[in-house]
Design an enzyme around this catalytic site. Structure first.
Site, PDB file in Angstrom:
ATOM      1  N   CYS A  27      12.865  -5.889  -9.821  1.00  0.00           N
ATOM      2  CA  CYS A  27      13.662  -6.440 -10.890  1.00  0.00           C
ATOM      3  C   CYS A  27      13.348  -6.008 -12.202  1.00  0.00           C
ATOM      4  O   CYS A  27      13.825  -6.497 -13.416  1.00  0.00           O
ATOM      5  CB  CYS A  27      13.118  -7.785 -10.853  1.00  0.00           C
ATOM      6  SG  CYS A  27      13.166  -8.821  -9.260  1.00  0.00           S
ATOM      7  N   HIS A  31      11.174 -12.673 -18.970  1.00  0.00           N
ATOM      8  CA  HIS A  31      11.460 -12.450 -17.418  1.00  0.00           C
ATOM      9  C   HIS A  31      11.866 -13.963 -16.911  1.00  0.00           C
ATOM     10  O   HIS A  31      12.956 -13.919 -16.225  1.00  0.00           O
ATOM     11  CB  HIS A  31      10.378 -11.896 -16.695  1.00  0.00           C
ATOM     12  CG  HIS A  31      10.816 -11.297 -15.341  1.00  0.00           C
ATOM     13  ND1 HIS A  31      11.892 -10.638 -15.052  1.00  0.00           N
ATOM     14  CD2 HIS A  31      10.252 -11.617 -14.137  1.00  0.00           C
ATOM     15  CE1 HIS A  31      12.075 -10.442 -13.786  1.00  0.00           C
ATOM     16  NE2 HIS A  31      11.151 -10.989 -13.167  1.00  0.00           N
ATOM     17  N   GLU A  53       3.526 -14.819 -17.302  1.00  0.00           N
ATOM     18  CA  GLU A  53       4.301 -14.367 -18.450  1.00  0.00           C
ATOM     19  C   GLU A  53       3.718 -15.303 -19.674  1.00  0.00           C
ATOM     20  O   GLU A  53       3.754 -14.499 -20.649  1.00  0.00           O
ATOM     21  CB  GLU A  53       5.918 -14.466 -18.126  1.00  0.00           C
ATOM     22  CG  GLU A  53       6.450 -13.635 -19.399  1.00  0.00           C
ATOM     23  CD  GLU A  53       8.097 -13.478 -19.216  1.00  0.00           C
ATOM     24  OE1 GLU A  53       8.663 -12.958 -19.676  1.00  0.00           O
ATOM     25  OE2 GLU A  53       8.552 -14.173 -18.302  1.00  0.00           O
ATOM     26  N   LYS A  62      18.035 -16.503 -17.394  1.00  0.00           N
ATOM     27  CA  LYS A  62      18.036 -16.697 -16.018  1.00  0.00           C
ATOM     28  C   LYS A  62      18.423 -18.054 -15.938  1.00  0.00           C
ATOM     29  O   LYS A  62      18.786 -18.499 -14.599  1.00  0.00           O
ATOM     30  CB  LYS A  62      16.784 -16.139 -15.355  1.00  0.00           C
ATOM     31  CG  LYS A  62      16.765 -14.806 -15.136  1.00  0.00           C
ATOM     32  CD  LYS A  62      15.447 -14.245 -14.334  1.00  0.00           C
ATOM     33  CE  LYS A  62      15.307 -12.833 -14.446  1.00  0.00           C
ATOM     34  NZ  LYS A  62      14.683 -12.145 -15.725  1.00  0.00           N
ATOM     35  N   HIS A 101      18.685 -15.094 -11.075  1.00  0.00           N
ATOM     36  CA  HIS A 101      18.014 -13.620 -11.230  1.00  0.00           C
ATOM     37  C   HIS A 101      18.895 -12.756 -10.607  1.00  0.00           C
ATOM     38  O   HIS A 101      18.984 -12.635  -9.425  1.00  0.00           O
ATOM     39  CB  HIS A 101      16.683 -14.003 -10.612  1.00  0.00           C
ATOM     40  CG  HIS A 101      15.637 -12.727 -10.907  1.00  0.00           C
ATOM     41  ND1 HIS A 101      15.821 -11.693 -11.472  1.00  0.00           N
ATOM     42  CD2 HIS A 101      14.509 -12.786 -10.215  1.00  0.00           C
ATOM     43  CE1 HIS A 101      15.121 -10.977 -11.166  1.00  0.00           C
ATOM     44  NE2 HIS A 101      14.029 -11.514 -10.669  1.00  0.00           N
ATOM     45  N   PHE A 126       8.878  -6.919  -8.120  1.00  0.00           N
ATOM     46  CA  PHE A 126       8.209  -6.636  -7.085  1.00  0.00           C
ATOM     47  C   PHE A 126       7.338  -5.174  -7.018  1.00  0.00           C
ATOM     48  O   PHE A 126       8.137  -4.162  -7.432  1.00  0.00           O
ATOM     49  CB  PHE A 126       8.848  -6.801  -5.681  1.00  0.00           C
ATOM     50  CG  PHE A 126       9.065  -8.082  -5.466  1.00  0.00           C
ATOM     51  CD1 PHE A 126       8.844  -9.300  -6.270  1.00  0.00           C
ATOM     52  CD2 PHE A 126       9.758  -8.593  -4.269  1.00  0.00           C
ATOM     53  CE1 PHE A 126       9.166 -10.492  -5.778  1.00  0.00           C
ATOM     54  CE2 PHE A 126      10.179  -9.748  -3.894  1.00  0.00           C
ATOM     55  CZ  PHE A 126       9.620 -11.023  -4.731  1.00  0.00           C
TER      56      PHE A 126
END
Length: 417
Positions: free
Chosen positions: A168, A308, A319, A340, A345, A404
């Site tokens: 991502c 994010h 975050e 998002k 996403h 990830f």
């Protein structure tokens, strides 16, 4: 050939976007500032047997608006999105790529998964019809670097050409790496960003098995809800976001319109877990801190953060902690939003469309909202620009992407003066 006088200033001169809330730059921006929801029931395949049956699909996209039928047929959807957004961005920048300058224009486009739909389809053909029925185009259609390679073919760009595959964070890594190539004199201009088209049965099965996706199938419009206490996972989206970055002198010499300056890039790794972020946000803290240091920006100068903000329990709270550690008390004065909430996403494509959103926020002095933030999580206590966009002075903005594998990226954009 490398120039002997780096680092050079780098500016944004063009933007392109294919997204769940708009298939061109202005439609995308209007979707953002009006809080348009791009999440709905999946239409690309029969999802009735899946736990998650919702997605942020790109609607009304016709690859033949950008490619002839033969070319389009030989591309997976993720590459079609990348080429389309890149052609938009090149046109927006009014960048003419000729035999004289082609070697100084590069392409760097990230993706997290690549041509998964082609892989799924060809696997089915292998099992049902045999190996001799598989397409000779299967491999070039599915490999992740083809978004960059095909964009280079379509635009004529012959400079550095590469692909980042950092889950991502891929789109943001691509933009940051392109920034450094221009800073170092390896290219005059770069076509860069991220793309993804992973709304497929196998992708849904895998993410659902990992319990990462929202199952709010009865209410897709409110399924993506970053920082809300009732969030239950991310919603998968698809699309592409592309920036044209240029050496400042090159942009000025050709009379280009400059939308923002990119001044900072930080990239780190948690080295903690395959999928979960480090609970204390240590890797994200370092990425943000490095990006601000790289841009010579004091923390209290940041006006807006495109977070994010995935709508997952672990990411949103982590975050938030990281932002507070980096900015201190100033964190409570900064506008933070997760786009998002509207697009879902896009995995490797998310950094691309979110960088586009961040550049436009700087250029147009408006922070997009976080929609669906009805009951804020007590651990998420910043100003998330809930529900409605906010006209405000934005001189410096950052965009965060975490993936990830523990990949963390922060980009810093500044109003060009």
């Amino acid at each position: 050939m490398q120039n002997s006088q780096p680092p050079f200033r780098v500016v944004v001169t063009g933007l392109g976007a294919i997204t769940p809330i708009g298939n061109n730059l202005e439609d995308y921006w209007q979707g953002l500032v009006t809080g348009r929801n791009g999440i709905a029931t999946v239409t690309r395949f029969d999802a009735s047997r899946h736990d998650c049956r919702i997605a942020g699909e790109v609607k009304g996209f016709d690859p033949h608006d950008y490619l002839d039928r033969k070319e389009a047929k030989r591309m997976d959807r993720f590459a079609q999105f990348a080429v389309a957004a890149s052609l938009q961005a090149v046109a927006h920048a009014k960048l003419e790529i000729t035999p004289l300058n082609a070697s100084q224009v590069g392409v760097l486009i990230g993706t997290g998964i690549g041509g998964l739909k082609v892989l799924e389809d060809q696997s089915e053909i292998l099992l049902t019809k045999g190996p001799d029925r598989c397409s000779p185009f299967m491999i070039p259609m599915m490999i992740g670097n083809m978004a960059a390679g095909l964009t280079a073919i379509q635009t004529g760009a012959k400079g550095p050409c590469s692909c980042t595959v950092t889950a991502c964070a891929a789109g943001s890594n691509a933009i940051g790496d392109a920034f450094r190539l221009i800073q170092g004199g390896y290219a005059q201009a770069m076509i860069c960003g991220g793309t993804e088209a992973a709304v497929t049965p196998l992708s849904f099965a895998g993410f659902a098995s990992a319990r990462a996706m929202s199952t709010r199938n009865h209410d897709p419009a409110h399924a993506s809800r970053p920082f809300d206490r009732d969030r239950d996972g991310f919603v998968l989206g698809e699309g592409a976001g592309i920036l044209i970055l240029e050496n400042l002198d090159h942009a000025i010499s050709r009379g280009a319109t400059i939308y923002a300056e990119i001044i900072g890039y930080g990239a780190t790794c948690d080295a903690y877990h395959m999928t979960s972020p480090s609970p204390d946000g240590e890797g994200a803290v370092r990425a943000m801190s490095l990006a601000l240091k790289n841009g010579n920006v004091m923390p209290d100068r940041v006006d807006y953060i495109n977070a994010h903000g995935t709508s997952t329990s672990a990411n949103d709270s982590t975050e938030t902690k990281a932002i507070k550690k980096v900015l201190g008390e100033h964190a409570y004065k900064v506008a933070v939003s997760s786009t998002k909430s509207m697009t879902g996403h896009l995995l490797g494509g998310s950094g691309g469309i979110e960088a586009v959103a961040t550049v436009l926020a700087v250029e147009r002095d408006c922070a997009p909202p976080t929609i669906n933030l009805e009951n804020p999580d007590t651990e998420c206590d910043l100003d998330y620009v809930a529900h409605k966009s906010r006209p405000m002075k934005i001189n410096i903005a950052t965009s965060n992407s975490f993936g990830f594998g523990g990949h963390n990226v922060t980009l810093v954009f500044k109003k060009f003066v």
